[in-house]
Design an enzyme around this catalytic site. Sequence first.
Site, PDB file in Angstrom:
ATOM      1  N   HIS A 108      -4.674   4.234   2.323  1.00  0.00           N
ATOM      2  CA  HIS A 108      -5.621   4.660   1.285  1.00  0.00           C
ATOM      3  C   HIS A 108      -4.852   5.121   0.052  1.00  0.00           C
ATOM      4  O   HIS A 108      -3.857   5.846   0.173  1.00  0.00           O
ATOM      5  CB  HIS A 108      -6.511   5.791   1.817  1.00  0.00           C
ATOM      6  CG  HIS A 108      -7.521   6.216   0.816  1.00  0.00           C
ATOM      7  ND1 HIS A 108      -8.631   5.456   0.512  1.00  0.00           N
ATOM      8  CD2 HIS A 108      -7.565   7.298   0.005  1.00  0.00           C
ATOM      9  CE1 HIS A 108      -9.317   6.059  -0.440  1.00  0.00           C
ATOM     10  NE2 HIS A 108      -8.699   7.172  -0.769  1.00  0.00           N
ATOM     11  N   ASN A 128      -5.151   2.487   8.593  1.00  0.00           N
ATOM     12  CA  ASN A 128      -5.584   2.125   7.243  1.00  0.00           C
ATOM     13  C   ASN A 128      -4.631   2.750   6.232  1.00  0.00           C
ATOM     14  O   ASN A 128      -4.045   3.797   6.491  1.00  0.00           O
ATOM     15  CB  ASN A 128      -7.004   2.654   6.996  1.00  0.00           C
ATOM     16  CG  ASN A 128      -7.520   2.310   5.622  1.00  0.00           C
ATOM     17  OD1 ASN A 128      -7.307   1.195   5.132  1.00  0.00           O
ATOM     18  ND2 ASN A 128      -8.182   3.243   4.973  1.00  0.00           N
TER      19      ASN A 128
HETATM   20  C1  GAR Z   1      -4.117  -0.774  -2.067  1.00  0.00           C
HETATM   21  O1  GAR Z   1      -3.889   0.078  -3.161  1.00  0.00           O
HETATM   22  C2  GAR Z   1      -4.754  -0.002  -0.918  1.00  0.00           C
HETATM   23  O2  GAR Z   1      -4.298   1.310  -0.807  1.00  0.00           O
HETATM   24  C3  GAR Z   1      -6.202  -0.035  -1.336  1.00  0.00           C
HETATM   25  O3  GAR Z   1      -6.417  -1.317  -1.860  1.00  0.00           O
HETATM   26  C4  GAR Z   1      -5.195  -1.811  -2.398  1.00  0.00           C
HETATM   27  C5  GAR Z   1      -4.912  -3.143  -1.754  1.00  0.00           C
HETATM   28  O4  GAR Z   1      -3.819  -3.750  -2.341  1.00  0.00           O
HETATM   29  N1  GAR Z   1      -7.073   0.215  -0.216  1.00  0.00           N
HETATM   30  C6  GAR Z   1      -8.195   0.868  -0.327  1.00  0.00           C
HETATM   31  O5  GAR Z   1      -8.630   1.312  -1.372  1.00  0.00           O
HETATM   32  C7  GAR Z   1      -8.959   1.019   0.985  1.00  0.00           C
HETATM   33  N2  GAR Z   1     -10.094   1.869   0.811  1.00  0.00           N
HETATM   34  P1  GAR Z   1      -3.135  -5.005  -1.636  1.00  0.00           P
HETATM   35  O6  GAR Z   1      -4.259  -5.986  -1.302  1.00  0.00           O
HETATM   36  O7  GAR Z   1      -2.211  -5.533  -2.689  1.00  0.00           O
HETATM   37  O8  GAR Z   1      -2.426  -4.511  -0.409  1.00  0.00           O
END
Ligand code: GAR
Length: 264
Positions: free
Chosen positions: A159, A157
């Site tokens: 984060h 994952n």
């Molecule tokens: C990213 O910033 C990722 O780190 C976060 O969501 C965003 C997705 O962006 N993930 C979380 O918060 C997981 N708990 P993306 O769809 O453009 O890759």
Amino acid sequence: MNSAVRIGALISGGGTNLQAIIDACESGAIDGKMVFVGSDNPSAGGLDRARHRGIAHFVVDYRDILRRFRSLPSESRLPEDFSLQDCQHKQHIFPEGASVNQVSDFLKSRAMAESELLMQMAGYEFDLLVLAGFMRNLTPYFIDRVNVSPGQSRIMNIHPAILPAFPGTDGYGDTFRHGCKVGGCTVHFVDYGEDSGPIIGQRTFPILPGDTLDCIKKKGLKQEWKLYPECVQLFVQKKLHLVRKEFSLPDGGIVRRTIVEIDP
Ligand code: GAR
């Protein structure tokens, strides 16, 4: 070097991390191939990215499944191999004060959605599952059916915070509101907790006076797009090892933790 590592991805949103991993596979920075993209959200922008690259994709509409569960819990069919007791025993993501019913409804409804996910994923052979902005907690029901080799994990994952600070759904927001002077992102293996699994890699960026939350998100995503492919490539190269460690604490106690050791 294994040139045929098959990567599956789960997304919920725009999929810029997914894109970074697909691009890295195509450029050779990752010796792997994206074999499927799954989403819990039918309107996730990342699905278009998969479509454009000709990658197999599917949706398991969590919102719809959870709505059905809430309206007719007695008629909801749980997967036959689901054990509420096993999941309750293993998972530790629930806030203090959560009632037994809340915990059991959460686990049952997620297991229903996850059994559909697993059914969809069964159509593809994969070596690594990357969560790329997948905004759902996974339960032991799902994790144990993907991590089938003892002592090894194959779910990663990303984060948006320097874990273990700020787990949860708004890592950059929490970083911003806390007045942090440095922000960052973390790639980790998934365990039964919330963003608590063994850390594989982290990148940071400065937070300067006047930076808005939007600035922080932009700086953070730029780092994520570098970090995630790097960590995936380390997995492909078989350089990541889960090691159980025991540490003595200043008060005489002992803490045991599984960490990732990385071959040079
Ligand atoms: C990213 O910033 C990722 O780190 C976060 O969501 C965003 C997705 O962006 N993930 C979380 O918060 C997981 N708990 P993306 O769809 O453009 O890759």
